[in-house]
Scaffold this motif. Sequence first.
Motif, short mmCIF file in Angstrom:
data_model
loop_
_atom_site.label_atom_id
_atom_site.label_comp_id
_atom_site.label_asym_id
_atom_site.label_seq_id
_atom_site.Cartn_x
_atom_site.Cartn_y
_atom_site.Cartn_z
N PRO A 69 0.79 -1.24 0.00
CA PRO A 69 0.00 0.00 0.00
C PRO A 69 0.83 1.29 0.00
O PRO A 69 0.28 2.37 0.12
CB PRO A 69 -0.78 -0.12 1.30
CG PRO A 69 0.17 -0.81 2.22
CD PRO A 69 0.92 -1.81 1.36
N GLU A 70 2.14 1.18 -0.13
CA GLU A 70 2.97 2.38 -0.13
C GLU A 70 2.66 3.27 -1.34
O GLU A 70 2.77 4.49 -1.26
CB GLU A 70 4.45 2.01 -0.10
CG GLU A 70 5.37 3.20 0.09
CD GLU A 70 6.82 2.79 0.21
OE1 GLU A 70 7.67 3.67 0.45
OE2 GLU A 70 7.12 1.59 0.06
N ILE A 71 2.32 2.63 -2.44
CA ILE A 71 1.84 3.34 -3.63
C ILE A 71 0.58 2.63 -4.12
O ILE A 71 0.26 1.53 -3.67
CB ILE A 71 2.89 3.38 -4.76
CG1 ILE A 71 3.26 1.96 -5.19
CG2 ILE A 71 4.11 4.18 -4.34
CD1 ILE A 71 4.12 1.90 -6.44
N LEU A 72 -0.11 3.25 -5.04
CA LEU A 72 -1.28 2.61 -5.64
C LEU A 72 -0.83 1.36 -6.40
O LEU A 72 0.27 1.32 -6.95
CB LEU A 72 -1.98 3.57 -6.60
CG LEU A 72 -2.62 4.82 -5.97
CD1 LEU A 72 -3.14 5.73 -7.08
CD2 LEU A 72 -3.74 4.44 -5.03
N PRO A 73 -1.66 0.33 -6.45
CA PRO A 73 -1.23 -0.89 -7.15
C PRO A 73 -1.01 -0.70 -8.64
O PRO A 73 -0.20 -1.40 -9.24
CB PRO A 73 -2.38 -1.88 -6.87
CG PRO A 73 -3.51 -1.07 -6.37
CD PRO A 73 -2.96 0.18 -5.79
N VAL A 74 -1.73 0.25 -9.26
CA VAL A 74 -1.62 0.45 -10.69
C VAL A 74 -1.61 1.93 -11.01
O VAL A 74 -2.41 2.70 -10.48
CB VAL A 74 -2.80 -0.22 -11.46
CG1 VAL A 74 -2.66 0.03 -12.96
CG2 VAL A 74 -2.85 -1.71 -11.18
#
Length: 848
Positions: free
Chosen positions: A775-780
């Motif tokens: 969850p550190e960045i969006l998955p896509v």
Amino acid sequence: MKNFRIWMFFGLSVLASCEEPGPLPETPDSPVRSPEEELLTFQIDQGLEVQLVAQEPLVESPVIIQFDQWGRLWVVEMRGYMNDMEGSEEHQRVGRIAILEDLDGDGEMDHRITYLDSLVMPRALGLFGNGALIAENNSLWITEDLDGDWVADRKVLLDSTYAANGIPEHSDNGFVRNLDNWYYSAKSRLRYKLLDGEWIRDSTEFRGQWGISQDDQGRLIYNYNWSQLHGDLVPPNSIGRNEFHQPSSGIDYGLTIDRRVYPIRSNPAVNRGYIPGTLDSAKRLLEFTSASAPTVYRSSLLPKEYHGNMFVMENAGNLIKRNVVTENGFYLEAKDPNPGREFMASTDERFRPVFAAVGPDGGLYIADMYQGIVQHGSYMTDYLKEQTLNRKLDYPGHMGRIWRIVPKRTSTRSPEKLGELSFEELTPYLDHSDGWHRDMAQRLLVESAQKNLAPQLENFISNQAKTDLGKIHALWTLEGLQALSPEFLLEILEKADYGVKTHVLRLFEPFAKEDSEIAKALAEVVQKYLNQSTPRFKLQVALSSYVFDSSDQMKILVSVLKGFGEDPVFRDAILSSLQGQELEFLSYLRDSEWSEKESQEKAIFLEMLTSAVVQGGDLEEVRQLLSQIESSSQHWTSSAILSGLATQGGNLDNLGKFSLRERPILFGDNSPISDNSALARAKNLFRWEGFSPEKSKEGALALDENSQKLFTEGRQKYLASCAGCHGGNGGGVNRMGPPLDGSEWVIGDERRLALILLHGIEGPISVKGKLYDAPEILPVMPSHSTMDDRSIAAILTYIRNEWGNHAGPIPPRLVGGTRHTSQGRVYPWSETELNAHIAKLNQTDSNP
């Protein structure tokens, strides 16, 4: 002969309905089929059927269809288009405009009038009165029937500059008569209106490629051959009023990034069929290559779930895409309801759906050009020529069919002839459930030029209309008649629902602009409803606020900004209303509680205001910006203002734009700002004794003049589309996106970077030695394929030369070439897959 065809057609249809077979399989060749045979090649949504409306020779090469007030079907016949490999008839006067009618009521057209012939590649049709606007041979003409035989007697040049490009795929076309009483074209920056018996021309935003339509709210819908569905979120000519600010949102919004198509036959005869990824293993097209003529279904004949759907023609894939559209606030989102199966498709390679219209009966009518070649000769590759000749698609020409899609077992019904009704009888049709009737009633009432209809229409709005749409159409009818009164508008604004209020606010603008008392009364009503209103109404408030006096406008816009300042459309809307007042509003914000808490969105907006002030060119206002930075250099607002100055200083057109008597403190040895790169670029805006930016290379970017312009454009587009995930400073945003400053993905291979924006990328992804994943960045990271090549190139050029990055620019042609060679890619890349793909491309380049 006609009776024999009917019985044959009936027999085949009964057989098909009893056994429910699939469409006829494709054949190795592509034979010319009769309409009855072609009918058996269709796949259509369950519960619907396809009916023949017209066929050659009654109609030939149909490219545009429209119904008139008597329910007759007008057809633009582009008979000169690619009837052979050489396009030998393109410059011949073989084009025609025909009017088709079903006299015996059996559902099939049996009567034809050639309204106008001897035309060179006709491509636009706008009906009015007893005639039509017609575009041919790059010019726009007013044509009319004067003696009642429906053969044009008058043809007068309206605009010799209508189309700048003679290539059919890139020339102005279409025409939709919009809710606002203007006629709009696709591939065009022009609009036209009939006012007091004279046609007037106006400029407007550029839209689309082939075909244009509107939804129930009058939002314009269009597309491009590579991107199937675009539209306007704001009214025409409303978000670009400020000549010192270039909006990057609101117009030309991509409703979907879904490009996948599902043909039911092989499609080898497409222009880039030889490129891996264009066709699947069965040689079927993977994504749109000639999306055109988006059509909004605004009727009630088809099942309820079809209302508001948008249909897109794909003639190269022999199919029609259905999109279900949902509205979230003021945003529109389109989605394929049945991935894997198209709304309509054919196993006949000659089925070429190029246009659609909703008829008075509620049926969806399809113009099927029915020919082998659909790619214009200007873009025909050797590969396509070979495929065309091998498959004998180079002949015959001058064919064509028109189809109607209706629920199964729908009986034929004669269209209502609104042209025969009195004005009193027409008015209730403004409240009709079907958009065609509402549009036509509005058109006929406006064309009557009877201002004495105003009391009748006002009473209809106040007491008789049962729907908001009926009230909206009646209001725009009053506008077209030039019979609106501010008193009546104020009354409706007080009591109507917010859907109607939004349109009333637009209609109020010319009155409030001319009369300060009306503007004051309007501002009071707006402030009363603002806090409890809908997002669409608030957006219209921002767009219309230019008519208020300064004190009212500042208070109203701050209120709007507090709720929607993070939204790029709202920011552009506010800037649109602030020309000449950008510095005043900037100062107002800095002195209010709005500036007490910093946020990225607030910084972006102050930067936009600053850029507009610079573009305005007022030296005293720019001096005040410098003073604000110097007086509170540690406040976050100063950094945002400096960033705006730096962005404009990076534009070669602005070098030395402002002459000063002496060097400002900001650029001296004791400058209170330590950001040397931003200071250096901002400094390029000025000249004083001993300093001229033409002679100094300080802060200069390693970019040529064209790339510098891309860089400047890219900053604003980046702020609108990318900063939310990657930060205004390129440092990344927690739980959203990784950093771009110093990223090897940004300063590395140009094609790899372009492919990320075109198709998206999914995590995990390694950046500067650190692995980022949800969850550190969006998955896509989603695709940005709905952007045009220049917009993508501008963003990429910007991020490759900002925040300490130093890399070559990316020109639009590289983006366009990458888009073409990666056609067929419909899913985001993974890091491993993308790197492997680039390695393969590099290997191919080194071993030609």
